[in-house]
Design a protein around this motif. Structure first.
Motif, PDB file in Angstrom:
ATOM      1  N   LYS A   7      14.236  -3.139   5.707  1.00 31.09           N
ATOM      2  CA  LYS A   7      14.484  -4.268   4.806  1.00 31.09           C
ATOM      3  C   LYS A   7      13.803  -4.044   3.469  1.00 31.09           C
ATOM      4  CE  LYS A   7      14.532  -8.048   8.161  1.00 31.09           C
ATOM      5  NZ  LYS A   7      13.917  -9.330   8.513  1.00 31.09           N
ATOM      6  N   ASN A   8      14.427  -4.526   2.433  1.00 31.22           N
ATOM      7  CA  ASN A   8      13.766  -4.646   1.135  1.00 31.22           C
ATOM      8  C   ASN A   8      13.338  -6.096   0.982  1.00 31.22           C
ATOM      9  OD1 ASN A   8      14.030  -1.954   0.153  1.00 31.22           O
ATOM     10  ND2 ASN A   8      16.173  -2.333  -0.280  1.00 31.22           N
ATOM     11  N   SER A   9      12.541  -6.375  -0.028  1.00 33.05           N
ATOM     12  CA  SER A   9      12.061  -7.737  -0.216  1.00 33.05           C
ATOM     13  C   SER A   9      12.245  -8.169  -1.669  1.00 33.05           C
ATOM     14  CB  SER A   9      10.584  -7.833   0.187  1.00 33.05           C
ATOM     15  OG  SER A   9       9.811  -6.962  -0.601  1.00 33.05           O
ATOM     16  N   GLY A  10      11.923  -9.410  -1.931  1.00 34.86           N
ATOM     17  CA  GLY A  10      12.024  -9.941  -3.291  1.00 34.86           C
ATOM     18  C   GLY A  10      13.450  -9.891  -3.808  1.00 34.86           C
ATOM     19  N   LYS A  67      16.087  -7.965  -1.634  1.00 34.00           N
ATOM     20  CA  LYS A  67      16.280  -8.285  -0.217  1.00 34.00           C
ATOM     21  C   LYS A  67      17.744  -8.236   0.222  1.00 34.00           C
ATOM     22  CE  LYS A  67      16.298 -13.306  -0.613  1.00 34.00           C
ATOM     23  NZ  LYS A  67      15.582 -14.522  -0.286  1.00 34.00           N
TER      24      LYS A  67
END
Length: 177
Positions: free
Chosen positions: A80-83, A86
């Motif tokens: 997952k990526n965030s911010g 995401k």
């Protein structure tokens, strides 16, 4: 286990990789052919591999063993990526060299592509970056329906050398393959 030519017989499934899979994990994780394009070096002892499984694999939100007839022969993950990022996730996979060229990795990638957007509805884009000198992995992604987007020049330091990588993506709105 193997059929004629490049065919294989058996069922390809994905399941969580467990500590009890350590011996199977060591088969591919110690193979220099397998790790050539990975960001990590081949494992040289079981203790380090056990630590990796305990601290990185088990807590990872989406890390699976690629199994042939129930036996792990590789691994696949979505990170997952965030911010603001995401909406994107990064696909990574590794397969024991004895199983290359048989469509197993492609089948595993397709299984992920067909489920990850349902499991993670916030995800709109699944991407994978592949070394330009790894045509086998590029073919896996193309056969699984990913779009080749372009070359990221001097994108990453890998094993002491700056490498060009190919960006591939699959969108949640793309037709299922």
């Amino acid at each position: 286990m193997e059929g004629g030519g490049n065919e294989f017989t058996g069922e390809i499934t994905l399941r969580p990789l467990e500590l009890s899979d350590i011996d199977d994990f060591m088969v591919w994780a110690t193979d220099e052919k397998v790790t050539r394009f990975c960001s990590w070096e081949p494992y040289t002892n079981k203790e380090d591999a056990i630590n990796f499984i305990n601290t990185k694999v088990i807590p990872h939100p989406w890390f699976r063993a690629i199994c042939l007839n129930g036996q792990p022969i590789g691994a696949i993950s979505v990170t997952k990526n965030s911010g603001n990022d995401k909406c994107r996730g990064e696909l990574g996979y590794v397969l024991g060299s004895n199983y290359w060229g048989r469509g197993i990795a492609t089948k595993a990638v397709k299984q992920v592509a067909n489920t990850i957007f349902v499991e993670w509805p916030h995800l709109e884009r699944l991407e994978a970056i592949v070394d330009v000198e790894n045509p086998g992995s590029q073919r896996v992604l193309e056969k699984a329906g990913f779009q080749r987007e372009g070359i990221l020049r001097k994108y990453m330091l890998l094993k002491g050398k700056t490498r060009d990588l190919v960006m591939f993506s699959l969108l949640s709105s793309d037709p299922k393959s």
